[in-house]
Design a protein around this motif. Structure first.
Motif, short mmCIF file in Angstrom:
data_model
loop_
_atom_site.label_atom_id
_atom_site.label_comp_id
_atom_site.label_asym_id
_atom_site.label_seq_id
_atom_site.Cartn_x
_atom_site.Cartn_y
_atom_site.Cartn_z
N SER A 1 0.85 -1.19 0.00
CA SER A 1 0.00 0.00 0.00
C SER A 1 0.88 1.24 0.00
CB SER A 1 -0.88 -0.04 1.24
OG SER A 1 -1.59 1.14 1.35
N PRO A 2 0.82 2.08 -1.05
CA PRO A 2 1.71 3.24 -1.11
C PRO A 2 1.46 4.22 0.02
CG PRO A 2 0.67 2.83 -3.22
CD PRO A 2 -0.02 1.96 -2.23
N ARG A 3 2.52 4.78 0.55
CA ARG A 3 2.41 5.82 1.57
C ARG A 3 2.13 7.13 0.85
NH1 ARG A 3 5.05 4.80 6.63
NH2 ARG A 3 4.73 7.00 7.02
N THR A 4 1.01 7.78 1.21
CA THR A 4 0.63 9.00 0.49
C THR A 4 1.14 10.25 1.19
OG1 THR A 4 -1.46 8.89 1.63
CG2 THR A 4 -1.39 8.05 -0.62
N ASP A 5 1.99 10.09 2.21
CA ASP A 5 2.55 11.28 2.85
C ASP A 5 3.95 11.60 2.31
OD1 ASP A 5 3.74 9.07 3.84
OD2 ASP A 5 3.67 9.64 5.96
N ARG A 6 4.33 10.96 1.23
CA ARG A 6 5.67 11.20 0.65
C ARG A 6 5.60 10.91 -0.85
NH1 ARG A 6 8.28 6.93 4.41
NH2 ARG A 6 6.87 8.08 5.74
N PRO A 7 6.55 11.43 -1.62
CA PRO A 7 6.52 11.17 -3.06
C PRO A 7 6.82 9.71 -3.37
CG PRO A 7 8.41 12.54 -2.48
CD PRO A 7 7.60 12.39 -1.25
N PRO A 8 6.61 9.26 -4.62
CA PRO A 8 6.88 7.87 -4.97
C PRO A 8 8.30 7.46 -4.61
CG PRO A 8 5.75 8.95 -6.75
CD PRO A 8 6.03 10.00 -5.74
N PHE B 1 0.04 7.05 -7.96
CA PHE B 1 -0.32 6.12 -6.88
C PHE B 1 -0.39 4.70 -7.42
CE2 PHE B 1 -3.26 3.69 -4.35
CZ PHE B 1 -2.98 4.04 -3.06
#
Lengths: 129, 209
Positions: free
Chosen positions: A18-25, A106
């Motif tokens: 699950s990608p962390r959306t508090d930081r860029p890719p 995302f």
């Protein structure tokens, strides 16, 4: 429908993919693009943004549309809501496309995380044999 | 609002109505099918009406026909018997409403139903017991604090709703430059999803710079 919930559930029960959306890719942005990627172009200059007194949040890739909109509002002062409909629409569309790009980023991050997990599992199986 | 004005308007005209013999005797007051039956005239008719409503003839009493707000023809005046008047321990046919089968229904029965909050005004005092209020509030506040704590926490893997969206991209690293540095010293390169040698994006066509 239900996207917000399913994304949240994946974050809760499967945080590894699950990608962390508090930081860029976290992956190399050019990985998987043999022809490379076009860079995003910042149109508004820093001086222009200073001149129009934009705050940090407004100094994004849509800033030139915002400046057009502000200029239009200034020129058509009491009737700006009616006269600047087009300028406002361009600014809104730019933000909409920016969101689409963020959603694509995302999904790219998520697929690369899954790919990484698959490769790690395959490597583990290969090591035992 | 109209209902507030309708009653006094009718009251103003009551003298006219009474002068013409009351609503029961006035043509056009009632819709034909809703018109109450004629008041019993003879003893024989009284007996017939009493039997019709399940009453003994000596208990049968009608409303005053000149009381045009309550007069309902031969329907009996059963007095006011509220839900609270009735014995809870009796073997009622319908225990919930404390009614027996075929029991005559008083005219204003609906005013005195069991779901009425209070008949005496004493019961309402019970809900203000400070101990009960304190317990109720404690439970409510505890739940609200729990919910607030969960949704305010920044734990990355907590369960909540989430948009499938990466953070917004900016051409400068404002975080790195904050507070006094110049963000122009820290540019960030971001990419679209088009290949590098593709033609100009039509989306960026409507700017005039």
């Amino acid at each position: 429908m239900g996207t917000k919930l399913s994304v949240g559930l994946e974050q809760r029960f499967n945080p590894d993919v699950s990608p962390r959306t508090d930081r860029p890719p976290t992956f190399d942005p050019l990985a998987g693009f043999p022809e490379g990627r076009k860079e995003r172009k910042m149109v508004a200059t820093w001086e222009e943004m200073d001149q129009w007194n934009l705050n940090i949040g407004q100094r994004d890739y849509c800033a030139h549309y915002l400046i057009d909109h502000l200029r239009c509002q200034k020129e058509n002062a009491p009737f700006a809501g009616y006269k600047c409909e087009e300028a406002r629409h361009h600014w809104n569309t730019c933000h909409y496309e920016d969101s689409l790009l963020r959603i694509k980023e995302f999904e790219r991050e998520r697929r690369l995380l899954k790919r990484k997990q698959r490769k790690e599992e395959a490597a583990k199986i290969a090591a035992t044999q | 609002m109209t209902g507030v004005f309708r009653v006094p308007t009718r009251s103003l005209h009551s003298s006219t109505v009474l002068a013409r013999g009351g609503p029961l005797r006035m043509d056009g007051w009632w819709v034909r099918d809703h018109r109450p039956a004629r008041l019993p005239q003879s003893a024989e008719e009284r007996k017939k009406s009493a039997l019709r409503y399940g009453l003994r003839p000596e208990d049968y009493k009608t409303y005053d026909p000149d009381d045009y707000k309550q007069s309902t023809g031969d329907y009996p005046d059963l007095g006011t018997t509220t839900f609270a008047h009735k014995d809870p321990n009796e073997a009622w046919s319908d225990r919930r409403f404390r009614r027996n089968w075929a029991e005559p229904v008083p005219l204003h029965y609906e005013r005195y139903r069991p779901d009425r909050i209070t008949y005496t005004g004493i019961e309402s005092e019970e809900s203000h017991d400070p101990k009960q209020v304190f317990i109720g509030l404690s439970i409510m506040v505890a739940i609200m604090v729990g919910i607030t704590y969960h949704f305010m926490s920044t734990a990355p893997n907590k369960w909540t709703w989430k948009n499938p969206m990466m953070p917004k991209q900016y051409p400068y690293d404002f975080y790195r430059a904050w507070p006094w540095n110049d963000p122009r010293k820290f540019p960030i390169v971001n990419y679209t999803f088009e290949s590098a040698n593709a033609e100009d994006d039509h989306h960026h066509g409507h700017g005039h710079h």
